[in-house]
Write a protein that holds these residues in place. Structure first.
Motif, mmCIF file in Angstrom:
data_model
loop_
_atom_site.group_PDB
_atom_site.id
_atom_site.type_symbol
_atom_site.label_atom_id
_atom_site.label_comp_id
_atom_site.label_asym_id
_atom_site.label_seq_id
_atom_site.Cartn_x
_atom_site.Cartn_y
_atom_site.Cartn_z
ATOM 1 N N GLY A 9 80.175 -27.110 7.332
ATOM 2 C CA GLY A 9 78.836 -27.292 7.900
ATOM 3 C C GLY A 9 78.208 -25.971 8.284
ATOM 4 O O GLY A 9 77.035 -25.720 8.016
ATOM 5 N N TRP A 10 78.989 -25.105 8.935
ATOM 6 C CA TRP A 10 78.457 -23.798 9.341
ATOM 7 C C TRP A 10 78.165 -22.946 8.115
ATOM 8 O O TRP A 10 77.164 -22.262 8.046
ATOM 9 N N ARG A 11 79.036 -23.003 7.121
ATOM 10 C CA ARG A 11 78.810 -22.232 5.893
ATOM 11 C C ARG A 11 77.524 -22.685 5.204
ATOM 12 O O ARG A 11 76.700 -21.871 4.805
ATOM 13 N N ALA A 12 77.314 -23.995 5.101
ATOM 14 C CA ALA A 12 76.097 -24.516 4.463
ATOM 15 C C ALA A 12 74.863 -24.093 5.249
ATOM 16 O O ALA A 12 73.845 -23.699 4.675
ATOM 17 N N ALA A 13 74.952 -24.146 6.580
ATOM 18 C CA ALA A 13 73.811 -23.756 7.413
ATOM 19 C C ALA A 13 73.514 -22.270 7.270
ATOM 20 O O ALA A 13 72.358 -21.861 7.192
ATOM 21 N N SER A 14 74.538 -21.436 7.220
ATOM 22 C CA SER A 14 74.298 -19.999 7.094
ATOM 23 C C SER A 14 73.712 -19.660 5.728
ATOM 24 O O SER A 14 72.856 -18.787 5.611
ATOM 25 N N LEU A 15 74.167 -20.357 4.676
ATOM 26 C CA LEU A 15 73.585 -20.126 3.346
ATOM 27 C C LEU A 15 72.123 -20.554 3.309
ATOM 28 O O LEU A 15 71.271 -19.870 2.724
ATOM 29 N N ASP A 96 56.163 -16.953 8.391
ATOM 30 C CA ASP A 96 56.657 -18.162 7.725
ATOM 31 C C ASP A 96 58.183 -18.196 7.747
ATOM 32 O O ASP A 96 58.791 -19.221 8.043
ATOM 33 N N THR A 97 58.801 -17.060 7.465
ATOM 34 C CA THR A 97 60.260 -16.985 7.486
ATOM 35 C C THR A 97 60.796 -17.254 8.886
ATOM 36 O O THR A 97 61.761 -17.997 9.059
ATOM 37 N N GLU A 98 60.155 -16.683 9.904
ATOM 38 C CA GLU A 98 60.613 -16.880 11.279
ATOM 39 C C GLU A 98 60.526 -18.348 11.682
ATOM 40 O O GLU A 98 61.446 -18.889 12.300
ATOM 41 N N VAL A 99 59.437 -19.009 11.309
ATOM 42 C CA VAL A 99 59.277 -20.423 11.661
ATOM 43 C C VAL A 99 60.314 -21.268 10.936
ATOM 44 O O VAL A 99 60.969 -22.125 11.535
ATOM 45 N N LEU A 105 67.656 -23.367 12.589
ATOM 46 C CA LEU A 105 68.593 -23.154 13.690
ATOM 47 C C LEU A 105 68.449 -24.240 14.749
ATOM 48 O O LEU A 105 69.430 -24.638 15.377
ATOM 49 N N SER A 106 67.236 -24.750 14.936
ATOM 50 C CA SER A 106 67.022 -25.838 15.879
ATOM 51 C C SER A 106 67.805 -27.078 15.448
ATOM 52 O O SER A 106 68.345 -27.803 16.283
ATOM 53 N N ARG A 107 67.878 -27.323 14.132
ATOM 54 C CA ARG A 107 68.662 -28.467 13.645
ATOM 55 C C ARG A 107 70.132 -28.313 14.000
ATOM 56 O O ARG A 107 70.815 -29.297 14.280
ATOM 57 N N LEU A 108 70.628 -27.077 13.978
ATOM 58 C CA LEU A 108 72.022 -26.844 14.371
ATOM 59 C C LEU A 108 72.230 -27.203 15.844
ATOM 60 O O LEU A 108 73.269 -27.750 16.215
ATOM 61 N N ARG A 115 75.215 -24.427 19.764
ATOM 62 C CA ARG A 115 74.325 -24.539 20.915
ATOM 63 C C ARG A 115 73.757 -23.189 21.354
ATOM 64 O O ARG A 115 73.199 -23.078 22.431
ATOM 65 N N HIS A 116 73.880 -22.174 20.525
ATOM 66 C CA HIS A 116 73.495 -20.825 20.930
ATOM 67 C C HIS A 116 72.121 -20.404 20.432
ATOM 68 O O HIS A 116 71.835 -19.222 20.344
ATOM 69 N N PHE A 117 71.280 -21.351 20.120
ATOM 70 C CA PHE A 117 69.928 -21.050 19.671
ATOM 71 C C PHE A 117 68.953 -21.894 20.476
ATOM 72 O O PHE A 117 69.348 -22.744 21.256
ATOM 73 N N VAL A 118 67.679 -21.658 20.270
ATOM 74 C CA VAL A 118 66.643 -22.394 20.983
ATOM 75 C C VAL A 118 66.227 -23.609 20.165
ATOM 76 O O VAL A 118 66.025 -23.514 18.956
ATOM 77 N N ARG A 119 66.111 -24.746 20.815
ATOM 78 C CA ARG A 119 65.659 -25.957 20.134
ATOM 79 C C ARG A 119 64.137 -25.935 20.024
ATOM 80 O O ARG A 119 63.443 -25.648 20.991
ATOM 81 N N VAL A 120 63.620 -26.242 18.854
ATOM 82 C CA VAL A 120 62.179 -26.317 18.631
ATOM 83 C C VAL A 120 61.759 -27.764 18.837
ATOM 84 O O VAL A 120 62.270 -28.668 18.172
#
Length: 147
Positions: A9-15, A96-99, A105-108, A115-120
């Motif tokens: 899951g983490w690998r897919a998210a990072s890709l 656009d890239t930042e959004v 990352l919010s989906r993660l 849990r180390h990112f900000v939820r949108v």
């Protein structure tokens, strides 16, 4: 020591995050944030939705505010990007890239994968600048402290 084991899951998210950062930056760019008639939002709408705010920081094209969301019963950060200025300096693809990366990352965060990112919570594209009542670098809390 062998290679590190990484969850699929983490690998897919990072890709996916790396792919989101690979945006073409040229005259033909047609990103989702191209300034095409964003809707105007009355200042009063911002103030009724977020009746208290405090200026937190600003960067080259962005201001960040801490707001109170009484409907949800929480404080939220509101990031305001100046898309017109970004377009003038040919940096719109970065917005656009930042959004897209923030949404990924919010989906993660939502799924509990990280849990180390900000939820949108929401995204609004408008031509309306943030209300003066939300503050600025010289007067960070014109509405006073939140009690």
């Amino acid at each position: 020591a062998g290679p590190l084991n990484v969850s699929r899951g983490w690998r897919a998210a990072s890709l996916a995050a790396l792919a989101a950062c690979s945006v073409k930056d040229d005259d033909d760019y047609e990103g989702t944030l191209q300034p095409k008639a964003p809707r105007a939002v009355p200042k009063e709408s911002f103030l009724s939705t977020f009746p208290w705010a405090r200026f937190l920081a600003e960067g080259g094209f962005k201001q960040v505010f801490l707001v109170d969301n009484p409907v949800e019963g929480r404080r939220e950060a509101v990031s305001v990007m100046d898309l017109s200025a970004m377009a003038e300096t040919r940096n719109l693809s970065l917005a656009d890239t930042e959004v897209r990366l923030a949404l990924l990352l919010s989906r993660l965060v939502e799924t509990g994968a990280c849990r180390h990112f900000v939820r949108v919570y929401q995204l609004l594209r408008t031509s309306t600048p943030p209300p003066r009542e939300w503050g600025n670098p010289e007067d960070k809390t014109p509405l006073g402290s939140l009690s």
